[in-house]
Design a protein around this motif. Structure first.
Motif, PDB file in Angstrom:
ATOM      1  N   ARG A 107       0.879  -1.170   0.000  1.00 43.99           N
ATOM      2  CA  ARG A 107       0.000   0.000   0.000  1.00 43.99           C
ATOM      3  C   ARG A 107       0.911   1.212   0.000  1.00 43.99           C
ATOM      4  O   ARG A 107       1.745   1.370   0.905  1.00 43.99           O
ATOM      5  N   SER A 109       1.263   5.342  -0.039  1.00 42.25           N
ATOM      6  CA  SER A 109       0.548   6.583   0.239  1.00 42.25           C
ATOM      7  C   SER A 109       1.529   7.731   0.375  1.00 42.25           C
ATOM      8  O   SER A 109       2.706   7.541   0.674  1.00 42.25           O
ATOM      9  N   LEU A 131      -3.805   7.947  -0.451  1.00 47.08           N
ATOM     10  CA  LEU A 131      -3.458   6.731  -1.161  1.00 47.08           C
ATOM     11  C   LEU A 131      -3.020   7.043  -2.586  1.00 47.08           C
ATOM     12  O   LEU A 131      -3.633   7.859  -3.269  1.00 47.08           O
ATOM     13  N   GLU A 133      -2.837   5.455  -6.055  1.00 43.58           N
ATOM     14  CA  GLU A 133      -3.415   4.313  -6.768  1.00 43.58           C
ATOM     15  C   GLU A 133      -2.816   4.198  -8.159  1.00 43.58           C
ATOM     16  O   GLU A 133      -2.805   5.155  -8.913  1.00 43.58           O
TER      17      GLU A 133
END
Length: 143
Positions: A107, A109, A131, A133
């Motif tokens: 993940r 960020s 975040l 993406e």
């Protein structure tokens, strides 16, 4: 002279990030309510990667729950792309990229923390995570 001061401040703040994930100064013990409380200014709040607004009290309760298990899951993360901006004589905005290794996929960020230098040390005024993406980020960087 300002560059030396900024480099020193940057180094100090990098050692504290990512906030709520680093507790090296506790000599191996889990953080207590007092440890968590001492990191944040009374007016602290956070905007999470979800876009939700979190109060200081909510963050304290969440962290206490995370660390209340006998063996909390360790965080596996890397930080990079640090940028520092002086906002006032004692307040600094630090931004960086956080890559967390979570289950099968990382993940990623972008994080921003507003820090204030006080007589007790550095205090967090505000924190936000956004975040990233689908955007590949470099693997190298500071950690």
């Amino acid at each position: 002279m300002h560059a030396e001061i900024d480099a020193d401040i940057l180094s100090q703040l990098i050692s504290l990030e990512p906030i709520f994930h680093r507790f090296e100064g506790l000599s191996g013990r889990l953080p207590t309510h007092a440890d968590i409380d001492s990191m944040m200014a009374p007016e602290f709040f956070e905007i999470g990667v979800s876009g939700r607004l979190y109060s200081r009290d909510f963050i304290i309760r969440t962290l206490e729950a995370r660390f209340s298990t006998p063996e909390p899951q360790p965080d596996h993360f890397r930080t990079s792309e640090f940028h520092l901006l002086r906002v006032s004589a004692d307040t600094w905005l630090l931004s960086y990229v956080l890559r967390q290794e979570i289950t099968d996929a990382p993940r990623i960020s972008r994080r921003t923390t507003l820090w204030k230098k006080t007589v007790e040390g550095w205090k967090i005024l505000f924190h936000q995570g956004t975040l990233v993406e689908g955007a590949p980020l470099p693997e190298s960087g500071e950690s």
